[in-house]
Scaffold this motif. Structure first.
Motif, mmCIF file in Angstrom:
data_model
loop_
_atom_site.group_PDB
_atom_site.id
_atom_site.type_symbol
_atom_site.label_atom_id
_atom_site.label_comp_id
_atom_site.label_asym_id
_atom_site.label_seq_id
_atom_site.Cartn_x
_atom_site.Cartn_y
_atom_site.Cartn_z
ATOM 1 N N MET A 19 44.993 40.664 26.192
ATOM 2 C CA MET A 19 46.474 40.995 25.650
ATOM 3 C C MET A 19 46.456 40.659 23.983
ATOM 4 O O MET A 19 47.578 41.105 23.317
ATOM 5 C CB MET A 19 47.680 40.232 26.534
ATOM 6 C CG MET A 19 47.852 40.814 27.771
ATOM 7 S SD MET A 19 49.060 39.684 28.793
ATOM 8 C CE MET A 19 50.335 40.351 28.095
ATOM 9 N N ALA A 65 43.747 37.824 31.353
ATOM 10 C CA ALA A 65 44.733 38.408 30.836
ATOM 11 C C ALA A 65 45.140 37.979 29.429
ATOM 12 O O ALA A 65 45.311 38.992 28.712
ATOM 13 C CB ALA A 65 46.106 37.977 31.957
ATOM 14 N N ARG A 115 48.621 40.397 32.158
ATOM 15 C CA ARG A 115 47.858 41.366 32.546
ATOM 16 C C ARG A 115 46.970 40.978 33.503
ATOM 17 O O ARG A 115 45.619 40.976 33.020
ATOM 18 C CB ARG A 115 47.640 42.202 31.294
ATOM 19 C CG ARG A 115 46.998 43.553 31.461
ATOM 20 C CD ARG A 115 46.357 44.068 30.390
ATOM 21 N NE ARG A 115 47.509 44.415 29.353
ATOM 22 C CZ ARG A 115 47.091 44.835 28.045
ATOM 23 N NH1 ARG A 115 45.845 44.899 27.667
ATOM 24 N NH2 ARG A 115 48.125 44.678 27.106
ATOM 25 N N TRP A 116 47.304 40.537 34.490
ATOM 26 C CA TRP A 116 46.186 39.890 35.558
ATOM 27 C C TRP A 116 45.200 40.675 36.067
ATOM 28 O O TRP A 116 44.009 40.236 36.071
ATOM 29 C CB TRP A 116 46.974 39.352 36.717
ATOM 30 C CG TRP A 116 47.517 37.902 36.468
ATOM 31 C CD1 TRP A 116 46.932 36.822 35.567
ATOM 32 C CD2 TRP A 116 48.813 37.429 36.831
ATOM 33 N NE1 TRP A 116 48.092 35.848 35.576
ATOM 34 C CE2 TRP A 116 49.279 35.950 36.549
ATOM 35 C CE3 TRP A 116 49.868 37.957 37.698
ATOM 36 C CZ2 TRP A 116 50.129 35.189 36.846
ATOM 37 C CZ3 TRP A 116 51.037 37.105 38.110
ATOM 38 C CH2 TRP A 116 51.070 35.840 37.456
ATOM 39 N N GLU A 117 45.308 42.014 36.011
ATOM 40 C CA GLU A 117 44.537 43.105 36.380
ATOM 41 C C GLU A 117 43.263 43.155 35.458
ATOM 42 O O GLU A 117 42.468 43.893 35.851
ATOM 43 C CB GLU A 117 45.038 44.352 36.702
ATOM 44 C CG GLU A 117 45.729 44.953 35.646
ATOM 45 C CD GLU A 117 47.154 44.702 35.541
ATOM 46 O OE1 GLU A 117 48.188 45.624 35.289
ATOM 47 O OE2 GLU A 117 47.587 43.492 35.384
ATOM 48 N N ALA A 118 43.505 42.459 34.350
ATOM 49 C CA ALA A 118 42.193 42.619 33.499
ATOM 50 C C ALA A 118 40.970 41.571 33.926
ATOM 51 O O ALA A 118 39.790 41.816 33.685
ATOM 52 C CB ALA A 118 42.568 41.767 32.150
#
Length: 494
Positions: free
Chosen positions: A53, A49, A274-277
């Motif tokens: 970012m 994340a 943005r953990w879904e990265a």
């Protein structure tokens, strides 16, 4: 020469490095339970994340706290909190330097100040991996007010349990009129966010602060989450492989993991990384179906592989899953019994079951059976007895659940006799050993006594005496025949 910020430039180019300068990170997350799983899971997702970012991600460093021992915090501190994550596939191991932890502390140290860190306005998320037993819950999922650690924390000037630390930190937030952080449980508990919220509220009320409990219930977000990655205990091979892959740099705290990664998080309001990265992370409106599939099909089957595998003389989950008898029993148990109330279609269930058995057989992941089988009394209801109850009510098969419970009890029968090659770790080990001694030679009485305890087994099962008799009959067979022979016979009959 040791891995640290100054030696990062010496790491060979086959190793993945962080896409940011670790020295520029600022903490935005406090984590309770800095263990192996956290370092191979949440840290990896947070690192992805931050990298995705850019400068905006530099405020999402992690302050990670070890809960019981200072050793890991001290070891990571020597390396500027850097370490190698070794992703072990069946044929290849890849290394990544993890750098998203800004500080590691020992929760019980005087200068840890975890409550203050939680109350810091820069802390927007608190995550936890303290294992199911670290929440001190009853079989009904409520705080066990009689637990010794909880009783001690209620009057201690500095709390030691995760619940005590959270309650103290949230009390400071409320007192100062701040915005509370999101509390994200990453342990294998049923409805883990809701369960943790209630446990923290219960703790606050036990301290005589009903106003704080009410405020927590109204103002603090506790989203549910489901985590999935197999992470074995580090060993000397990990340290040797880390040194080789890092180009000669020593790493005193590497961690290994399988390639599979999954993190399903209930949606919540507020800032977040943005953990879904990181591939495998997703935000959903309802975590329940993913949680139930994982708790039952993965974690429940893991327990059968551990308990039966150990009785068969097998040391690792991979060996147990690859064994012709134990592996076949586990695969049947997973697909026929552990899918109870899992709201996925048949094709999805088939695919998930096949994938799980493939993961279990990965020879590069040396997951010790005694570790996987620890704390069984705290896991039995959610992972095994809940689907067993559903199957009984539906008139479906429960032979695998009978076998799992029998193998679990057999561990403690052998332990009481000094005939088990390791001491099983369990919060109720003394009670189980005492029951085994009291009912020695009477398996029907022993199983009945264990399943009668709601703190371990919950309410009585449907046709309760029939279940007791079936489990006792299996224990009789283990008493009269070598375990491998019993398991081979059961596999042939299934």
């Amino acid at each position: 020469m040791q891995l640290c910020r100054q030696t990062l430039s010496r790491v060979q180019d086959t190793v993945l490095l962080p896409e940011f300068d670790p020295a520029q990170l600022r903490p935005g997350i406090v984590h309770l339970g800095c263990g192996n799983f956290h370092r191979a899971h949440q840290v990896a997702a947070t690192q992805a994340a931050i990298g995705a970012m850019g400068r905006e991600g530099l405020g999402w460093g992690i302050v990670s706290a070890t809960m019981r021992k200072p050793d890991l915090a001290q070891a990571l501190g020597q390396q500027d909190n850097l370490y190698a994550l070794l992703t072990r596939g069946p044929r290849k191991t890849a290394a990544t330097v993890m750098a998203s932890i800004t500080d590691t502390v020992f929760a019980r140290a005087k200068d840890a100040a975890l409550a203050e860190r939680i109350a810091d306005p820069q802390t927007r998320i608190v995550t936890l991996t303290v294992t199911a037993s670290g929440y001190y819950l009853t079989a009904q999922g409520r705080l066990d007010a009689r637990a010794e650690a909880i009783r001690a924390d209620l009057t201690a000037p500095r709390p030691r349990t995760a619940l005590g630390i959270l309650a103290r930190g949230l009390a400071l937030v409320r007192k100062r009129g701040g915005v509370p952080p999101v509390i994200l449980c990453c342990d294998n508990l049923s409805e883990n966010g809701q369960t943790l919220r209630q446990a923290v509220m219960d703790f606050a009320s036990l301290r005589g602060n009903d106003a704080l409990a009410e405020w927590i219930g109204v103002h603090v977000q506790f989203p549910d989450s489901m985590v999935d990655r197999i992470v074995p205990t580090p060993n000397a091979t990990d340290r040797d492989d880390a040194r080789r892959l890092l180009g000669g740099l020593s790493d005193v705290a590497p961690v290994s993991a399988e390639p599979w990664f999954q993190w399903v998080i209930g949606r919540f309001e507020g800032d977040r990384p943005r953990w879904e990265a990181h591939s495998g992370t997703r935000f959903v409106p309802d975590v329940g179906v993913f949680e139930r599939a994982k708790l039952q099909m993965l974690n429940g089957t893991h327990m059968l592989l551990a308990y039966a595998g150990a009785l068969a003389g097998l040391d690792t989950v991979a060996a147990a899953a690859s064994d012709s008898a134990v592996g076949a029993l586990a695969a049947r148990f997973m697909r026929l019994e552990q899918v109870a109330d899992v709201a996925l279609d048949e094709a999805e269930l088939d695919e998930y079951a096949v994938e799980l058995m493939r993961r279990f057989r990965n020879p590069s992941i040396a997951h010790k059976v005694e570790r996987v089988g620890r704390n069984g009394s705290a896991k039995l209801v959610a992972r095994v007895l809940r689907p067993m109850r559903a199957n009984l009510e539906a008139g479906a098969e429960v032979a695998g659940a009978h076998l799992l419970v029998a193998c679990w009890i057999r561990w403690f029968i052998l332990h009481e006799r000094g005939a088990l090659r390791f001491a099983p770790a369990d919060p109720r080990s003394e009670t189980l050993v005492r029951l085994c001694a009291t009912w020695r030679g009477d398996h029907q009485g022993l199983v009945g006594a264990i399943l009668a305890r709601e703190d371990m087994a919950g309410p009585a099962l449907p046709a309760h005496e029939t279940q007791v008799a079936a489990i006792a009959a299996l224990l009789d067979r283990f008493e009269n025949m070598p375990a491998p022979a019993v398991l081979a016979e059961l596999a042939r009959q299934s």
